[in-house]
Write a protein that holds these residues in place. Sequence first.
Motif, PDB file in Angstrom:
ATOM      1  N   LYS A  26      10.981  13.302 -13.761  1.00 40.22           N
ATOM      2  CA  LYS A  26      10.887  13.383 -12.313  1.00 40.22           C
ATOM      3  C   LYS A  26      10.417  14.517 -11.901  1.00 40.22           C
ATOM      4  O   LYS A  26      11.116  15.620 -12.262  1.00 40.22           O
ATOM      5  N   LEU A  27       9.452  14.839 -11.058  1.00 41.40           N
ATOM      6  CA  LEU A  27       9.039  16.037 -10.565  1.00 41.40           C
ATOM      7  C   LEU A  27       9.129  15.702  -8.885  1.00 41.40           C
ATOM      8  O   LEU A  27       8.732  14.818  -8.468  1.00 41.40           O
ATOM      9  N   ASP A  28       9.638  17.091  -8.392  1.00 47.57           N
ATOM     10  CA  ASP A  28       9.483  17.020  -6.780  1.00 47.57           C
ATOM     11  C   ASP A  28       8.091  17.264  -6.189  1.00 47.57           C
ATOM     12  O   ASP A  28       7.361  17.179  -7.056  1.00 47.57           O
ATOM     13  N   ALA A  29       8.138  17.124  -4.731  1.00 46.31           N
ATOM     14  CA  ALA A  29       6.946  17.247  -4.264  1.00 46.31           C
ATOM     15  C   ALA A  29       6.254  18.556  -4.586  1.00 46.31           C
ATOM     16  O   ALA A  29       4.812  18.870  -4.477  1.00 46.31           O
TER      17      ALA A  29
ATOM     18  N   PHE B 171       0.887  -1.221   0.224  1.00 45.42           N
ATOM     19  CA  PHE B 171      -0.033  -0.053  -0.096  1.00 45.42           C
ATOM     20  C   PHE B 171       0.920   1.179   0.072  1.00 45.42           C
ATOM     21  O   PHE B 171       0.401   2.326  -0.291  1.00 45.42           O
ATOM     22  N   ALA B 172       2.150   1.196   0.387  1.00 46.94           N
ATOM     23  CA  ALA B 172       2.922   2.278   0.558  1.00 46.94           C
ATOM     24  C   ALA B 172       3.590   2.399  -1.043  1.00 46.94           C
ATOM     25  O   ALA B 172       4.526   3.291  -1.076  1.00 46.94           O
ATOM     26  N   ASP B 173       3.417   1.824  -1.991  1.00 45.53           N
ATOM     27  CA  ASP B 173       4.095   1.930  -3.354  1.00 45.53           C
ATOM     28  C   ASP B 173       3.451   2.825  -3.849  1.00 45.53           C
ATOM     29  O   ASP B 173       2.789   3.785  -3.358  1.00 45.53           O
ATOM     30  N   ASP B 174       3.908   2.953  -5.336  1.00 54.23           N
ATOM     31  CA  ASP B 174       3.451   4.080  -6.225  1.00 54.23           C
ATOM     32  C   ASP B 174       1.895   3.980  -6.015  1.00 54.23           C
ATOM     33  O   ASP B 174       1.319   3.093  -5.831  1.00 54.23           O
ATOM     34  N   ARG B 175       1.664   5.453  -6.436  1.00 49.32           N
ATOM     35  CA  ARG B 175      -0.062   5.888  -6.402  1.00 49.32           C
ATOM     36  C   ARG B 175      -0.181   6.602  -7.444  1.00 49.32           C
ATOM     37  O   ARG B 175       0.520   7.526  -7.695  1.00 49.32           O
ATOM     38  N   PRO B 176      -1.274   6.651  -7.961  1.00 43.77           N
ATOM     39  CA  PRO B 176      -1.520   7.847  -9.260  1.00 43.77           C
ATOM     40  C   PRO B 176      -1.980   9.336  -8.366  1.00 43.77           C
ATOM     41  O   PRO B 176      -2.358   9.443  -7.248  1.00 43.77           O
TER      42      PRO B 176
ATOM     43  N   ILE C 131       1.445   8.876 -15.076  1.00 38.35           N
ATOM     44  CA  ILE C 131       1.823   9.713 -13.918  1.00 38.35           C
ATOM     45  C   ILE C 131       1.497   8.988 -12.482  1.00 38.35           C
ATOM     46  O   ILE C 131       0.413   8.748 -12.334  1.00 38.35           O
ATOM     47  N   GLU C 132       2.536   9.063 -11.794  1.00 38.06           N
ATOM     48  CA  GLU C 132       2.503   8.401 -10.404  1.00 38.06           C
ATOM     49  C   GLU C 132       3.591   8.935  -9.476  1.00 38.06           C
ATOM     50  O   GLU C 132       4.497   9.274  -9.734  1.00 38.06           O
ATOM     51  N   TRP C 133       3.275   8.766  -8.208  1.00 42.03           N
ATOM     52  CA  TRP C 133       4.153   9.123  -7.013  1.00 42.03           C
ATOM     53  C   TRP C 133       4.595   7.864  -6.828  1.00 42.03           C
ATOM     54  O   TRP C 133       4.331   7.072  -6.371  1.00 42.03           O
ATOM     55  N   ASP C 134       6.277   8.076  -6.680  1.00 38.10           N
ATOM     56  CA  ASP C 134       6.934   7.023  -6.506  1.00 38.10           C
ATOM     57  C   ASP C 134       7.264   6.816  -4.982  1.00 38.10           C
ATOM     58  O   ASP C 134       7.402   7.898  -4.408  1.00 38.10           O
ATOM     59  N   ASP C 135       7.503   5.741  -4.566  1.00 37.22           N
ATOM     60  CA  ASP C 135       7.854   5.524  -3.006  1.00 37.22           C
ATOM     61  C   ASP C 135       9.243   6.074  -2.554  1.00 37.22           C
ATOM     62  O   ASP C 135       9.368   6.260  -1.634  1.00 37.22           O
TER      63      ASP C 135
ATOM     64  N   GLY D 182       9.857   9.287  -3.232  1.00 37.43           N
ATOM     65  CA  GLY D 182       9.533  10.978  -2.867  1.00 37.43           C
ATOM     66  C   GLY D 182       9.392  11.515  -3.997  1.00 37.43           C
ATOM     67  O   GLY D 182       9.763  12.739  -3.795  1.00 37.43           O
ATOM     68  N   HIS D 183       9.045  11.199  -5.379  1.00 35.05           N
ATOM     69  CA  HIS D 183       8.976  12.070  -6.136  1.00 35.05           C
ATOM     70  C   HIS D 183       7.817  11.604  -7.096  1.00 35.05           C
ATOM     71  O   HIS D 183       7.567  10.391  -7.128  1.00 35.05           O
ATOM     72  N   TRP D 184       7.320  12.696  -8.108  1.00 34.52           N
ATOM     73  CA  TRP D 184       6.390  12.099  -9.115  1.00 34.52           C
ATOM     74  C   TRP D 184       7.246  11.763 -10.264  1.00 34.52           C
ATOM     75  O   TRP D 184       8.495  12.091 -10.744  1.00 34.52           O
ATOM     76  N   GLU D 185       6.638  10.535 -10.877  1.00 34.40           N
ATOM     77  CA  GLU D 185       7.219  10.041 -12.315  1.00 34.40           C
ATOM     78  C   GLU D 185       6.161  10.099 -13.453  1.00 34.40           C
ATOM     79  O   GLU D 185       5.171  10.042 -13.161  1.00 34.40           O
ATOM     80  N   VAL D 186       6.691  10.702 -14.596  1.00 35.31           N
ATOM     81  CA  VAL D 186       5.687  10.862 -15.646  1.00 35.31           C
ATOM     82  C   VAL D 186       6.608  10.175 -16.970  1.00 35.31           C
ATOM     83  O   VAL D 186       7.776  10.415 -17.174  1.00 35.31           O
ATOM     84  N   ASP D 187       5.945   9.395 -17.537  1.00 33.36           N
ATOM     85  CA  ASP D 187       6.514   8.335 -18.403  1.00 33.36           C
ATOM     86  C   ASP D 187       5.994   8.736 -19.660  1.00 33.36           C
ATOM     87  O   ASP D 187       5.000   9.342 -20.143  1.00 33.36           O
ATOM     88  N   ASP D 188       7.111   8.785 -20.658  1.00 30.35           N
ATOM     89  CA  ASP D 188       6.739   8.989 -22.127  1.00 30.35           C
ATOM     90  C   ASP D 188       6.355  10.532 -22.375  1.00 30.35           C
ATOM     91  O   ASP D 188       5.393  10.561 -23.315  1.00 30.35           O
ATOM     92  N   ALA D 189       6.946  11.265 -21.779  1.00 32.24           N
ATOM     93  CA  ALA D 189       6.281  12.514 -22.040  1.00 32.24           C
ATOM     94  C   ALA D 189       6.995  13.310 -23.430  1.00 32.24           C
ATOM     95  O   ALA D 189       8.286  13.243 -23.412  1.00 32.24           O
ATOM     96  N   VAL D 190       6.193  13.926 -24.189  1.00 23.28           N
ATOM     97  CA  VAL D 190       6.923  14.201 -25.373  1.00 23.28           C
ATOM     98  C   VAL D 190       7.095  15.819 -25.299  1.00 23.28           C
ATOM     99  O   VAL D 190       6.162  16.516 -25.086  1.00 23.28           O
ATOM    100  N   GLY D 191       8.327  15.862 -25.330  1.00 22.07           N
ATOM    101  CA  GLY D 191       8.750  17.303 -25.216  1.00 22.07           C
ATOM    102  C   GLY D 191       8.706  18.367 -26.523  1.00 22.07           C
ATOM    103  O   GLY D 191       8.026  17.789 -27.635  1.00 22.07           O
TER     104      GLY D 191
END
Length: 87
Positions: free
Chosen positions: A74-77, A21-26, A50-54, A56-65
């Motif tokens: 990776k985004l901080d809190a 339950f402490a793992d990644d979350r949307p 997009i998910e909160w990684d355990d 302590g940061h946000w992860e966004v996959d396959d973002a097209v720049g």
Amino acid sequence: MIKRSILAAGLATALFVAPAFADDRPPTPEERAQIEAVLAAEGFTSWDEIEWDDDGHWEVDDAVGPDGRQYDLKLDASFAIIARDPD
């Protein structure tokens, strides 16, 4: 004695299941809106999960720049982009 065994088994199960339950979350809808606003402001046009990684940061996959390349972000809190890894 049986009650103690049942209690011990329940506690042991909870200890092994609780970390899951402490793992990644949307993100919540509010968090998603903030993250998407940051991505759009930085010129990203689309992204996948997009998910909160355990860690302590946000992860966004396959973002097209803006350059058309895909990145894992990776985004901080505070929702600031702290890492851009090309795919």
